[in-house]
Motif scaffolding. Structure first.
Motif, PDB file in Angstrom:
ATOM      1  N   ALA A 166      -5.095  13.639  -1.504  1.00  0.00           N
ATOM      2  CA  ALA A 166      -5.908  13.841  -2.707  1.00  0.00           C
ATOM      3  C   ALA A 166      -7.150  14.667  -2.390  1.00  0.00           C
ATOM      4  O   ALA A 166      -7.551  15.538  -3.166  1.00  0.00           O
ATOM      5  CB  ALA A 166      -6.307  12.490  -3.295  1.00  0.00           C
ATOM      6  N   GLY A 167      -7.759  14.403  -1.228  1.00  0.00           N
ATOM      7  CA  GLY A 167      -8.935  15.166  -0.831  1.00  0.00           C
ATOM      8  C   GLY A 167      -8.621  16.611  -0.524  1.00  0.00           C
ATOM      9  O   GLY A 167      -9.419  17.515  -0.817  1.00  0.00           O
ATOM     10  N   VAL A 195     -21.105   1.940  -3.843  1.00  0.00           N
ATOM     11  CA  VAL A 195     -20.322   3.171  -3.917  1.00  0.00           C
ATOM     12  C   VAL A 195     -19.640   3.362  -5.270  1.00  0.00           C
ATOM     13  O   VAL A 195     -19.608   4.470  -5.811  1.00  0.00           O
ATOM     14  CB  VAL A 195     -19.279   3.192  -2.780  1.00  0.00           C
ATOM     15  N   GLN A 196     -19.095   2.298  -5.842  1.00  0.00           N
ATOM     16  CA  GLN A 196     -18.343   2.447  -7.084  1.00  0.00           C
ATOM     17  C   GLN A 196     -19.222   2.865  -8.266  1.00  0.00           C
ATOM     18  O   GLN A 196     -18.716   3.328  -9.291  1.00  0.00           O
ATOM     19  CB  GLN A 196     -17.591   1.152  -7.401  1.00  0.00           C
ATOM     20  N   VAL A 202     -17.756  11.227  -4.052  1.00  0.00           N
ATOM     21  CA  VAL A 202     -16.570  11.905  -4.582  1.00  0.00           C
ATOM     22  C   VAL A 202     -15.787  10.872  -5.397  1.00  0.00           C
ATOM     23  O   VAL A 202     -15.065  10.049  -4.838  1.00  0.00           O
ATOM     24  CB  VAL A 202     -15.699  12.486  -3.452  1.00  0.00           C
ATOM     25  N   ARG A 203     -15.950  10.910  -6.700  1.00  0.00           N
ATOM     26  CA  ARG A 203     -15.418   9.859  -7.565  1.00  0.00           C
ATOM     27  C   ARG A 203     -13.917   9.619  -7.402  1.00  0.00           C
ATOM     28  O   ARG A 203     -13.497   8.455  -7.266  1.00  0.00           O
ATOM     29  CB  ARG A 203     -15.762  10.197  -9.034  1.00  0.00           C
ATOM     30  N   THR A 209     -10.117   4.538  -2.753  1.00  0.00           N
ATOM     31  CA  THR A 209     -10.412   3.683  -1.602  1.00  0.00           C
ATOM     32  C   THR A 209     -10.926   2.303  -2.008  1.00  0.00           C
ATOM     33  O   THR A 209     -10.795   1.347  -1.254  1.00  0.00           O
ATOM     34  CB  THR A 209     -11.473   4.344  -0.702  1.00  0.00           C
ATOM     35  N   ARG A 210     -11.549   2.216  -3.188  1.00  0.00           N
ATOM     36  CA  ARG A 210     -12.076   0.948  -3.715  1.00  0.00           C
ATOM     37  C   ARG A 210     -13.155   0.344  -2.796  1.00  0.00           C
ATOM     38  O   ARG A 210     -13.370  -0.859  -2.780  1.00  0.00           O
ATOM     39  CB  ARG A 210     -10.956  -0.070  -3.939  1.00  0.00           C
ATOM     40  N   CYS A 211     -13.823   1.184  -2.023  1.00  0.00           N
ATOM     41  CA  CYS A 211     -14.827   0.659  -1.098  1.00  0.00           C
ATOM     42  C   CYS A 211     -16.140   0.377  -1.824  1.00  0.00           C
ATOM     43  O   CYS A 211     -16.406   0.915  -2.898  1.00  0.00           O
ATOM     44  CB  CYS A 211     -15.067   1.627   0.046  1.00  0.00           C
TER      45      CYS A 211
END
Length: 353
Positions: A166-167, A195-196, A202-203, A209-211
């Protein structure tokens, strides 16, 4: 986001022998360079590092000098061994006293033996996992472009590959909007929280990643930021902290030293392949040197000196985009497939400029 400098490390004296491979490197370097190199007596870690840097520069100088009679294969092997010893030094110089930081030294040691930059970066992601991080992302930077190379996720490599894919499909831009822009601009490690809901991440990637938090450190090669190393504790369900930042920063330092070596070895390998093609039996190539412009000659001479695009742009006071355009013209005029082949051709051109 917090960004802090690392605490200066203590330097200690050591004998030559306890650094694996150092004595053999010094002996071989003396033979390759044709001069005596002291190999006895105590040295500080910093002193050993400085000596290895001096040897490295001297070997590179004779390898890239076409008029010098040098065993290229032996010199190239010596450069690889120098970087291996430097990896040992990086591990030895890791801050001691904490188990986490000792593991950092062990992780740096896992980088030994990488034969190419691609292999090194792939191995690096898993090495970060060996430090106790659940997930690790290793990437490179090319100007404002952030290129994701490899990700490690404990027990779920497929997930890691999906994130990297994806990146790569939509490479993020380091234009000042992202936290990583600050890391690159300041060349310092940092911690990123919430982060969320953080607007400077990078949204699409953080959604995958859900980090909740991560540590990130710059990968510095030859004095310039060449990439980033990320890590988090997703499965452990805990936030990153200053210790995580310190571990990642020390690891990135060791990785940067190793990468400086593999990048040059990549170039030398390609150059050797170019030499082999030029010298191999077959149709006799034309003795006419393609006409390069004055600026193109300046660019190819700097390429032969091992300069990167950014360094060439700075030395010639032109943009990186202009440098890339000149290189494209040089490759076409010389009939070369890549930069290394162009350099090999240019160094062995039969007529003076």
């Amino acid at each position: 986001m917090a960004i802090e400098t690392m605490t200066p490390r203590r330097d200690t004296l050591l004998d030559v022998e306890p650094v694996p491979g150092l004595s053999a490197v010094l002996t071989d370097a003396a033979e390759v360079l044709g001069r005596r190199i002291p190999s006895s007596g105590p040295r500080s870690l910093a002193g050993v590092a400085q000596l290895l840097n001096q040897i490295w520069d001297a070997v590179v100088a004779i390898v890239t000098e076409p008029a010098t009679a040098t065993d290229l294969a032996r010199a190239t092997a010596l450069l690889a061994r120098i970087r291996a010893v430097e990896a040992e030094l990086a591990a030895a110089r890791a801050p001691d006293g904490a188990a986490d930081l000792r593991r950092t030294g062990e992780a740096i040691a896992l980088l030994r033996g990488a034969q190419s930059t691609d292999e090194l970066l792939t191995r690096a992601a898993e090495s970060v996992g060996a430090m106790g991080f659940d997930r690790a992302l290793v990437s490179t930077t090319d100007g404002p472009t952030w290129n994701m190379h490899t990700m490690f996720i404990a027990d779920d490599q497929r997930w890691a590959e999906e994130i990297v894919a994806a990146g790569r499909e939509a490479p993020p831009t380091l234009d000042g909007q992202l936290v990583e822009s600050d890391i690159v601009a300041r060349a310092r490690p940092g911690l990123v929280f919430d982060v969320q809901h953080n607007p400077r991440v990078v949204r699409p990637i953080v959604t995958m990643t859900r980090c909740s938090s991560y540590a990130v450190a710059p990968l510095i090669v030859n004095g310039a930021v060449a990439g980033l190393v990320h890590g988090d504790f997703y499965f452990q369900r805990r936030e990153v902290d200053p210790t995580a930042r310190a571990m990642l920063a020390v690891f990135a330092e060791g990785l940067g030293q190793a990468m400086a070596g593999t990048l040059l070895l990549d170039g030398l390998t390609a150059m050797r392949a170019g030499f082999d093609r030029i010298l191999s039996p077959g149709p006799v190539p034309s003795t006419a040197t393609p006409a390069l412009s004055t600026r193109e000659i300046e660019v190819v001479d700097l390429l032969a000196g091992g300069r990167a695009n950014r360094q060439i742009a700075r030395e010639l006071a032109i943009s990186e985009a202009t440098v890339k355009t000149h290189i494209t013209h040089i490759l076409r005029k010389l009939g070369a497939a890549n930069r290394a082949e162009a350099v090999a051709y240019w160094l062995r051109r039969p007529t003076p400029r």
